[in-house]
Design an enzyme around this catalytic site. Sequence first.
Site, short mmCIF file in Angstrom:
data_model
loop_
_atom_site.label_atom_id
_atom_site.label_comp_id
_atom_site.label_asym_id
_atom_site.label_seq_id
_atom_site.Cartn_x
_atom_site.Cartn_y
_atom_site.Cartn_z
N SER A 54 39.98 39.52 59.48
CA SER A 54 39.75 39.68 60.91
C SER A 54 39.98 38.33 61.57
O SER A 54 39.92 37.28 60.91
CB SER A 54 38.32 40.14 61.16
OG SER A 54 37.91 39.92 62.49
N TYR A 67 29.49 40.48 59.93
CA TYR A 67 30.89 40.91 59.88
C TYR A 67 31.81 39.73 59.61
O TYR A 67 32.68 39.79 58.73
CB TYR A 67 31.24 41.58 61.22
CG TYR A 67 32.66 42.05 61.34
CD1 TYR A 67 33.08 43.23 60.72
CD2 TYR A 67 33.59 41.34 62.09
CE1 TYR A 67 34.38 43.69 60.84
CE2 TYR A 67 34.89 41.78 62.22
CZ TYR A 67 35.29 42.96 61.60
OH TYR A 67 36.58 43.40 61.72
#
Length: 257
Positions: free
Chosen positions: A146, A159
């Site tokens: 990400s 995350y």
Amino acid sequence: MPLERLSEHTVIVTGAASGIGRATARRLAAEGARVLASDVNGDALPDSVAEANATATAGGEVVGHIADISDEHQAAATVEAAIDRWGRLDGLCNIAGMLRTVRTHECDLDTWNRILDVNLTGTFLMCRSALPHLMTSSGAIVNAASTSTFFGHPWMAAYAASKGAIASFTQTLAVEYCKEGVRVNNIAPGSVTSGITDNVAFPDDLTKDEGKLVRRIMSPTGFGSPDDVAGVVAMLVSADGRHITGETIRIDGGTHA
């Protein structure tokens, strides 16, 4: 022009019921791949499989498989399901993941552990089971990192931690298995409308200055679609990516340019 560069390739896609995973299963099938589409969401998976089969070309086929890839036995069974059906494995696309936004000092341990279990441990378990087969086929792995891997994304500590670990894990695999012909790369999506971002809600009591922190992680060119990411995944799995390994390819519309 339609591509058939993945004809006779067998590829597992996790997180295939929605978002980037769904678009990836559809794109790979359109390029001729035999796809095991895996997801924990048994309700949404059949529609994804039917949609991908409708686009399949050159012998492409998509089969659904319900599994929680954070579970060791279910992850192994996912790989075995592909081998049992097609007798080989050429690619693994670890797209499954989860995201929760919460102020870090208010994040409970269960939330932290569940995000790492799905995103990081699930990626490890799938790679561990797939690697013996990928060494035989000189196959490829595409993991989902990400933009939060490299840039601060507020309220996403668990995350970001999981995705940063995936990036390091991917580089290690790329070096460790390069002599066996296995390529391992990351995609790093950002500002992409997908299943994982649909339910993101930032804290209700953000100050004006905190609101600016949200805007700084938004693309100046607008949001991309899962299809924008799926095309990159297909390239990395195919022979067109044969000289790319250990890389993280950012797909974020210039958010962090």
